[in-house]
Design an enzyme around this catalytic site. Structure first.
Site, mmCIF file in Angstrom:
data_model
loop_
_atom_site.group_PDB
_atom_site.id
_atom_site.type_symbol
_atom_site.label_atom_id
_atom_site.label_comp_id
_atom_site.label_asym_id
_atom_site.label_seq_id
_atom_site.Cartn_x
_atom_site.Cartn_y
_atom_site.Cartn_z
ATOM 1 C CE LYS A 50 55.945 84.183 40.978
ATOM 2 N NZ LYS A 50 55.553 83.381 39.825
ATOM 3 C CB SER A 75 54.989 84.912 29.842
ATOM 4 O OG SER A 75 53.913 84.275 30.494
ATOM 5 C CE1 TYR A 112 62.839 96.334 36.666
ATOM 6 C CE2 TYR A 112 61.214 94.794 35.819
ATOM 7 C CZ TYR A 112 61.529 95.884 36.602
ATOM 8 O OH TYR A 112 60.553 96.524 37.317
ATOM 9 N N GLY A 177 52.173 78.416 41.409
ATOM 10 C CA GLY A 177 53.178 77.360 41.264
ATOM 11 C C GLY A 177 53.577 76.720 42.579
ATOM 12 N N GLY A 178 53.246 77.373 43.694
ATOM 13 C CA GLY A 178 53.486 76.770 45.001
ATOM 14 C C GLY A 178 54.709 77.262 45.750
ATOM 15 N N GLY A 179 55.532 78.099 45.119
ATOM 16 C CA GLY A 179 56.741 78.582 45.787
ATOM 17 C C GLY A 179 56.446 79.495 46.959
ATOM 18 C CD GLU A 201 44.280 76.106 43.614
ATOM 19 O OE1 GLU A 201 45.314 75.811 42.995
ATOM 20 O OE2 GLU A 201 43.659 75.289 44.317
ATOM 21 C CE LYS A 269 41.566 105.486 49.932
ATOM 22 N NZ LYS A 269 40.227 105.409 49.320
ATOM 23 C CB SER A 300 51.570 87.738 45.516
ATOM 24 O OG SER A 300 50.394 87.922 44.747
ATOM 25 C CG ASN A 303 54.577 93.783 38.304
ATOM 26 O OD1 ASN A 303 54.814 94.965 38.537
ATOM 27 N ND2 ASN A 303 55.434 92.832 38.602
#
Length: 311
Positions: A50, A75, A112, A177-179, A201, A269, A300, A303
């Site tokens: 992102k 969030s 950040y 969300g499709g981006g 999905e 790994k 993707s 985190n």
């Protein structure tokens, strides 16, 4: 959106993002019966793809807009991405977050440089607070996935993957969300050689799967999935791209997501979040489709809450 827009976007964001590594695993290849190439956006700045879309969206603003800052409601990873991209570009970022969001996520956004504004945990409350920030400070709203500049930014991960491996038969991404899948599908169309885009999905949040069938944006009644990054729904900017350029969406169970996540951790790994594992889970579920093919996978993000691992 044409090929040149993607090329321009990639050049624009290069100084602000990593060209992330592409990994392979002979053991996973043998298990699946295909050649898999993992584009590791878990190594991206702030740990997810992102960052690309966030950086591009801010870079496309006018000087006056930059001076007034940007606002989003999220969030998840986009909250962190917009905060870091804005900090690196000297722009204020207002991040509307539900008051129910984990403290670790709020702290990460503040770390950040994002200005956190809490609201009730409903979409209506998020949108109302975002509108207030726009009205009060003149900030520009940037949607996490339903924004042309964000979509183009996300597509650059697939561009880089195809620059390494131009002969891929498929590229597979998670769908939230499709981006990401919209940007990936554009990149595969313009830079691949008959390269098809497929989405993975969770069955518990299969709005994109149903939207592809009905031809209109569907919603979810359940959000009961470990893939917390995929609980959002498609938007009017990315859905037409998905309808036109995405070949298929494969649904996977929660057990399949966890098994794929574990496989990535054990064999590659690397740390990936559950949402990332959905793409590999889709390939494993439909092995016959991918047999003896060259397949790109967008990992993707990485985190993950290490205190809540599913294995």
């Amino acid at each position: 959106m044409d090929k040149q827009l993607l090329i321009d976007c990639h050049e624009r964001i290069k100084p602000f993002v990593h060209n992330t590594p592409v990994l392979t695993s002979s053991q996973i290849n043998t298990f699946v019966g295909a050649e898999l190439y993992f584009k590791c956006e878990n190594f991206q700045k702030m740990g997810a793809f992102k960052m690309r879309g966030a950086a591009n969206a801010i870079l496309q603003l006018s000087q006056a807009q930059k001076e007034n800052g940007v606002v989003t409601h999220s969030s998840g990873n986009f909250a962190q991405a917009l905060s870091l991209a804005a900090k690196n570009l000297g722009v204020k970022a207002y991040i509307v977050m539900p008051n129910s969001a984990p403290q670790v996520k709020k702290d990460a956004v503040r770390g950040y440089g994002g200005i956190v504004l809490e609201c009730e945990p409903t979409l209506e409350a998020r949108e109302r607070e975002s509108k207030r920030i726009q009205d009060e400070f003149g900030a520009t709203f940037i949607h996490p996935s339903n924004d042309d500049q964000v979509i183009l930014g996300q597509g650059t991960a697939c561009m880089e993957l195809l620059a390494f491996h131009p002969d891929l038969n498929y590229v597979v991404t998670p769908v939230g969300g499709g981006g990401l899948i919209a940007g990936t599908a554009l990149a595969a169309h313009y830079f691949g050689k008959d390269c098809k885009t497929i989405g993975g999905e969770p069955m518990e949040v299969d709005d994109a799967y149903r939207s592809m069938i009905s031809g209109k944006i569907e919603t979810n009644t359940s959000i009961n999935t470990i893939a917390d990054g995929l609980k959002t729904q498609l938007g009017d900017r990315n859905f037409p791209i998905i309808l036109k350029y995405v070949d298929e969406i494969i649904r996977v169970s929660e057990e399949e997501i966890v098994a794929a996540m574990r496989l990535i951790w054990e064999r590659l790994k690397i740390v990936c979040e559950p949402s990332s594992a959905v793409a590999l889970a889709a390939i494993i579920r439909d092995k016959e489709k991918f047999k003896n093919r060259k397949v790109g996978i967008i990992i993707s993000g990485g985190n993950v809450d290490l205190s809540r691992l599913p294995f």
